[in-house]
Each structure stands twice: as C-alpha cells, then as structure tokens.
Design an enzyme around this catalytic site. Structure first.
Site, PDB file in Angstrom:
ATOM      1  N   LYS A 181       0.885  -1.178   0.000  1.00  0.00           N
ATOM      2  CA  LYS A 181       0.000   0.000   0.000  1.00  0.00           C
ATOM      3  C   LYS A 181       0.920   1.223   0.000  1.00  0.00           C
ATOM      4  CE  LYS A 181      -2.046   3.028   1.945  1.00  0.00           C
ATOM      5  NZ  LYS A 181      -1.836   4.434   1.521  1.00  0.00           N
ATOM      6  N   GLU A 227       8.614   1.222  11.599  1.00  0.00           N
ATOM      7  CA  GLU A 227       9.741   2.140  11.368  1.00  0.00           C
ATOM      8  C   GLU A 227       9.133   3.534  11.369  1.00  0.00           C
ATOM      9  OE1 GLU A 227      12.896   1.577  10.964  1.00  0.00           O
ATOM     10  OE2 GLU A 227      13.104  -0.486  10.287  1.00  0.00           O
ATOM     11  N   CYS A 256      13.557  10.354   7.648  1.00  0.00           N
ATOM     12  CA  CYS A 256      13.234   9.971   9.024  1.00  0.00           C
ATOM     13  C   CYS A 256      14.422  10.193   9.959  1.00  0.00           C
ATOM     14  CB  CYS A 256      12.782   8.522   9.068  1.00  0.00           C
ATOM     15  SG  CYS A 256      13.918   7.444   8.196  1.00  0.00           S
TER      16      CYS A 256
HETATM   17  P1  NAD Z   1       2.044   8.498   7.509  1.00  0.00           P
HETATM   18  O1  NAD Z   1       2.146   7.746   8.760  1.00  0.00           O
HETATM   19  O2  NAD Z   1       1.092   9.595   7.398  1.00  0.00           O
HETATM   20  O3  NAD Z   1       1.689   7.504   6.315  1.00  0.00           O
HETATM   21  C1  NAD Z   1       2.438   6.334   6.066  1.00  0.00           C
HETATM   22  C2  NAD Z   1       1.556   5.317   5.397  1.00  0.00           C
HETATM   23  O4  NAD Z   1       0.516   4.950   6.300  1.00  0.00           O
HETATM   24  C3  NAD Z   1       0.880   5.818   4.122  1.00  0.00           C
HETATM   25  O5  NAD Z   1       0.857   4.781   3.171  1.00  0.00           O
HETATM   26  C4  NAD Z   1      -0.516   6.117   4.601  1.00  0.00           C
HETATM   27  O6  NAD Z   1      -1.495   6.034   3.594  1.00  0.00           O
HETATM   28  C5  NAD Z   1      -0.730   5.029   5.636  1.00  0.00           C
HETATM   29  N1  NAD Z   1      -1.777   5.324   6.614  1.00  0.00           N
HETATM   30  C6  NAD Z   1      -2.197   6.537   7.052  1.00  0.00           C
HETATM   31  N2  NAD Z   1      -3.220   6.398   7.932  1.00  0.00           N
HETATM   32  C7  NAD Z   1      -3.451   5.066   8.054  1.00  0.00           C
HETATM   33  C8  NAD Z   1      -4.365   4.287   8.802  1.00  0.00           C
HETATM   34  N3  NAD Z   1      -5.273   4.851   9.604  1.00  0.00           N
HETATM   35  N4  NAD Z   1      -4.304   2.948   8.682  1.00  0.00           N
HETATM   36  C9  NAD Z   1      -3.391   2.357   7.884  1.00  0.00           C
HETATM   37  N5  NAD Z   1      -2.516   3.039   7.132  1.00  0.00           N
HETATM   38  C10 NAD Z   1      -2.532   4.380   7.216  1.00  0.00           C
HETATM   39  O7  NAD Z   1       3.529   8.960   7.170  1.00  0.00           O
HETATM   40  P2  NAD Z   1       4.030   9.821   5.931  1.00  0.00           P
HETATM   41  O8  NAD Z   1       3.594  11.221   6.130  1.00  0.00           O
HETATM   42  O9  NAD Z   1       3.692   9.125   4.641  1.00  0.00           O
HETATM   43  O10 NAD Z   1       5.602   9.692   6.103  1.00  0.00           O
HETATM   44  C11 NAD Z   1       6.335  10.463   6.961  1.00  0.00           C
HETATM   45  C12 NAD Z   1       6.659   9.688   8.221  1.00  0.00           C
HETATM   46  O11 NAD Z   1       7.353   8.486   7.894  1.00  0.00           O
HETATM   47  C13 NAD Z   1       7.591  10.459   9.126  1.00  0.00           C
HETATM   48  O12 NAD Z   1       7.176  10.350  10.452  1.00  0.00           O
HETATM   49  C14 NAD Z   1       8.924   9.728   8.933  1.00  0.00           C
HETATM   50  O13 NAD Z   1       9.823   9.859   9.985  1.00  0.00           O
HETATM   51  C15 NAD Z   1       8.493   8.331   8.741  1.00  0.00           C
HETATM   52  N6  NAD Z   1       9.548   7.559   8.082  1.00  0.00           N
HETATM   53  C16 NAD Z   1      10.259   6.651   8.834  1.00  0.00           C
HETATM   54  C17 NAD Z   1      11.283   5.909   8.260  1.00  0.00           C
HETATM   55  C18 NAD Z   1      12.061   4.888   9.060  1.00  0.00           C
HETATM   56  O14 NAD Z   1      12.701   4.036   8.448  1.00  0.00           O
HETATM   57  N7  NAD Z   1      12.040   4.918  10.372  1.00  0.00           N
HETATM   58  C19 NAD Z   1      11.603   6.094   6.918  1.00  0.00           C
HETATM   59  C20 NAD Z   1      10.872   7.031   6.180  1.00  0.00           C
HETATM   60  C21 NAD Z   1       9.839   7.749   6.783  1.00  0.00           C
END
Ligand code: NAD
Length: 499
Positions: free
Chosen positions: A192, A268, A303
């Site tokens: 997804k 993550e 991140c």
């Molecule tokens: P997000 O949490 O908003 O979304 C991530 C994913 O989750 C998307 O595919 C989104 O559609 C899905 N999602 C959102 N709400 C959901 C729900 N209720 N149920 C299931 N899935 C849902 O994050 P983002 O804005 O896409 O990305 C930024 C975040 O990702 C930052 O916090 C960043 O630090 C983190 N990140 C972490 C790493 C790591 O390896 N630790 C790497 C890259 C990004």
C-alpha cells in the site's frame, strides 16, 4: 541522469511517460471496485498528473484472498530458494533497465531532485532486491544442542500474507526494504503506497510480473491510509504488517492489530536525530558539510534527518557560519533540473506544516538565521528554502517534534555528557551522530546514545548489510541486513524423539 542533460530534455522525457494508475490485484491492473479515484498531484508545479484508483475494503479483500491462495498452494514459497533468487534478480535487473522511467515517476510524484532519484533511489532499490535474492539460498536453519535422543530443528517459515504500508519520502526504497526480505522468504506481499507517491509502486507490480513472480504473490493496492491502509491492518487474514511512516499511524496499527487478529506489526517511525559536534572534531569543514546535508538532503524529508544540531558552546558561532555557507551553496530549484540538489516539498499539507513550524520556532524565541520562506511561488509548486534556527533550547517544540522538512534547530552544550543527555531527551531514538577526535569519548557517547544507529565522524552511514530501525517511539523491528528476515518469518521448533 547525467548532470550534463538540460532541464528541457528531462521535461521532454517526462512528457512521454505513461502513468499506470490502477491497482494491481490477482495478476492484472484493475480499477477500484467502487470506481473511485484520487488526484495524483505533482509538487513541482501543482499540476494533476493522473487519477489513481482509490482502493477500499472490497479491493483489499480481493487482494488478500488472492495472496492467501497463492501462499497456500505454494507457487512461490515452495520453490527452491535458488529459484526465488533467480526471479528476484531478474526483477532487480528489470528495475535497473527502467531507471530513467522510474526516476522520472518518483521525481514528478514527490518532488525530489531527478539526480537523486536516478543516482540514489533507483540504484538502492535494485541493490536491495538483488541482495535479498542473493542471500536467500545461503541461509541455513538450526539444530538445537539437545540430549542425544532428540533432534530439535529450528526452522524459519514464511509468515504468510504480509501488508507493507509505506510513506512518500523514499517511495521505492522504503517499499524495496519490505519487498526484498518478504518475497525472498516466500511470503505473499500486498503493498500500500502512500497516497502522495503511488506511481512507482504501481509500475513495480508490472515489472515483478514480467520478472516471473507468480500471480498474486506481489500486489499493489493504492488508496488512502484511512481506507485501503486501515482495511489491510484490520484484515483477519493478513499475518503481518511491515510499516514505515509516522508514529501516530504506527500506534493506530498496533490498535488495529489488537482489535483484529493480533497480526505481527513492525514499525519504522519518525526521528529527531541529534547531530553532535564536539570542539575537538578533527575536520570541522567536513562536519559542517555533513550537518547541512544531513538536514537538507531530500528537502529534510528523511526519518533520520539530523534535525537537531548540537554544537559544543565554544565553537558554535564559527561552526554555524560554516553550516550556513554550505546551505547557501546548495542548488535549490526545479526537481527536473539535473543540476538541482534540493527540490519540492511533497504536497501542500506538508508544505503548510513545515511553514507553520517555522512560524512556531520564531514565536518560541529561536533566532532564524537562514531561509524560513516559501520560494518559487510562480511555479505553482511547493518550495521552502533551507532554514536554520539558532538559540534553540530542547524544550521548544521545534526541538522535540518531527518537522519532516528543511528546518535545522541549533542547540549548544558544555560537554559530552550533556550532549548525550540532550540528544536522548526526545520520544525518538532512530539515529544519532557524533564528531570527535577522542576515541574514548566516541565510544562512550555512542554507547550512551539511545538510538538504532550511531554514526561517528560521518552522517547517515550504512548500506544494505547493516540493520536500520529505532529505539523508543521510533519503532521496533529492523529493515535491511539479514535481521530483516525476522519480520517476515515465524520460528518453528520441530522436536523429534528417537526411540
Ligand atoms: P504516515 O504515517 O502519514 O503515512 C504512512 C503510510 O501509512 C501511508 O501509506 C498512509 O497512507 C498510511 N496510513 C495513514 N493512515 C493510516 C491508517 N489509519 N491505517 C493504515 N494506514 C494508514 O507517514 P508519511 O507522512 O507518509 O511519512 C512520513 C513519516 O514516515 C515520518 O514520520 C517519517 O519519519 C516516517 N519515516 C520513517 C522511516 C524509518 O525508516 N524509520 C523512513 C521514512 C519515513
């Protein structure tokens, strides 16, 4: 993408692109069952690139049923590892041979510089899938040291149906970190992508099929988090979720798991990496270069971005001047220009969020010493200048909360002990860095910092052989390296008594 190419030639390549915009379920592209779509907007100029299938429960149910059937009949998991290896290598080769197309899709969709997409994102994706393919036929199970009348075998078995839910900052790389180990170990995987960046994921599904990954072993369901994402995470027949994204959504996934089938969840999540520079660092120019790139690379949408710069008090002014000079020398501009080094913010929501944190920093009493403004407004896209705050204290929200944009908060400390204390004083624990020329201090600080990765005299070091993931609210479970296999396998004990 050669830096010698002009922006016009890259733009004309982009014009020839064909956007795959539908879900990939049970071996073919398909519209969402409800017929709905959502807009795919390029942050480069605010233009709608295409409409993407907005999958929901019905599509997820179809994909999970197909994934389960593929898992049960053994079409993939029962292959000899060497056969899965060959297929994954073919998949990696196909990705590599589509570098130009995939890099353009990534850049148009999420605004990162085309040079980065071409030289970092696609090659890292290829390397990851190739490496897990290469690894899988070299791993042995175990036999436990039991008494002589027993043979106890410890076997790793694929978990079953895995849902990978990924963010938009490195769309292909984050997906590859899940695809590689999940498929190598024989699972069926449903990806997804983030709604801001679905294009490369959708295209990868087709390349996977072309490589010979059997039908329904790798599927893609684009859609909103609340809809497609939640449907996967609450599904009673999904065995594991591999997630990268925000802590807020990570916590929801734990709840959905608890309210459904107790599926395995690996998270993550975010970070607020302390980038610590001691006065005795051997090369302050190198440290300043790393400090600037550590926050402004990928527009700060990383991140593990070094978003808190902790500098020993005695060198702060001198050091910050150096960081500022590096930031000012960065080529900021249209992501389709091969010379661009810092591009667009992924979408309007994120753009507004970053601007609001910049406003908050000033209100909280930090001193803005670089940037802080929206840029290139005439483009219709979302651009924010590299921004540096001085005189931040660790209680300010800009020091505690993940901004996920090009905003650096500078703090000072008196000695290594205080640096570690401030470094650890957030809810996160993804990464940390220390610059020092004293080996004892380097070891002591690396030990004291509560983070999944600690870099010494460098920043963001690592490769596919090293695990990546967080302590505390940065999540749990590890991507990359052989340790990632733990997320996609169950450990079975087979205890045989000899009579
Ligand atoms: P997000 O949490 O908003 O979304 C991530 C994913 O989750 C998307 O595919 C989104 O559609 C899905 N999602 C959102 N709400 C959901 C729900 N209720 N149920 C299931 N899935 C849902 O994050 P983002 O804005 O896409 O990305 C930024 C975040 O990702 C930052 O916090 C960043 O630090 C983190 N990140 C972490 C790493 C790591 O390896 N630790 C790497 C890259 C990004």
């Amino acid at each position: 993408m050669s830096a010698a190419l002009s922006i016009d030639s890259v733009k004309s390549q982009a014009k020839g692109l064909n956007f795959r915009n539908r879900a990939f379920i049970a071996g073919s592209y398909t519209d969402a069952a409800n017929g709905r779509t959502f807009e795919c907007i390029s942050p480069i100029d605010g233009r709608v690139l295409t409409e993407i299938a907005r999958c929901d429960v019905e599509d997820v149910n179809r994909a999970v049923a197909a994934a389960r059937a593929a898992f049960e009949d053994g079409r993939w998991r029962d292959l000899a590892p060497v056969q899965r290896k060959r297929t994954l290598q073919k998949f990696a080769d196909l990705i590599e041979s589509h570098t130009t197309e995939l890099a353009l899709l990534e850049t148009l969709d999420m605004g990162k510089p085309i040079g980065d997409s071409t030289r970092i994102d696609v090659p890292a994706t290829v390397n990851c899938i190739r490496w897990y393919g290469e690894a899988i036929d070299k791993i042995y199970d175990e036999v436990a040291p039991t008494a002589g009348n027993v043979i106890a075998m410890l076997r790793r078995e694929p978990m079953g149906v895995i849902a990978a839910i990924v963010p938009w900052n490195f769309p292909m790389i984050m997906a590859a970190w899940k695809i590689g180990p999940a498929l190598a170990t024989g699972n069926s995987l449903i990806l997804k992508p983030a709604e801001q960046s679905s294009l490369t994921a959708i295209r990868l599904a087709e390349l996977a099929a072309e490589a010979g990954i059997p039908e329904s072993v790798f599927q893609v369901v684009p859609g909103l988090g609340q809809e497609a994402g939640q449907a996967l995470a609450r599904h009673m027949d999904v065995d594991g979720i591999a997630f990268t994204g925000s802590g807020e959504v990570g916590k929801l996934l734990l709840k959905y798991s608890g309210e459904s089938n107790m599926k395995r969840v690996a998270l993550e999540c975010g970070g607020k990496t302390p980038h610590i520079v001691m006065a005795d660092a051997a090369d302050l120019d190198a440290a300043a270069n790393a400090a600037a790139w550590g926050i402004f690379f990928n527009q700060g949408e990383v991140c593990n971005a070094g978003s808190r710069l902790l500098v020993e008090e005695s060198i702060k002014d001198e050091f910050l001047e150096k960081v500022k000079a590096v930031a000012q020398s960065m080529r900021f501009g249209n992501p389709l220009d091969p010379a661009t080094q810092v591009g667009a913010i992924v979408d309007e929501d994120q753009f507004q969020k970053v601007l609001s944190y910049i406003g908050l920093g000033a209100q909280e009493g930090a001193e803005l010493i670089l940037g802080g403004q929206q840029a290139m407004t005439e483009s219709g896209g979302f651009y924010i200048e590299p921004t540096i705050f001085d005189r931040v204290n660790n209680r300010m929200r800009i020091a505690q909360e993940e901004i996920f944009g090009p905003v650096l908060a500078t703090l000072t400390f008196k000695d290594g002990e205080e640096a570690v204390k401030i470094g650890n004083d957030t809810i996160y624990g993804l990464a940390a860095a220390v610059w020092t020329n004293d080996i004892n201090r380097a070891h002591k600080m690396a030990k004291g910092l509560r983070a999944g990765s600690v870099w010494v005299n460098c920043f963001d070091g690592g490769d596919i052989t090293t695990p990546f993931g967080g302590y505390k609210q940065s999540g749990f479970g590890r991507d990359k390296s052989l340790h990632a296999f733990d997320k996609y396998t169950e450990l079975k004990t087979i205890w045989i008594e000899l009579h």
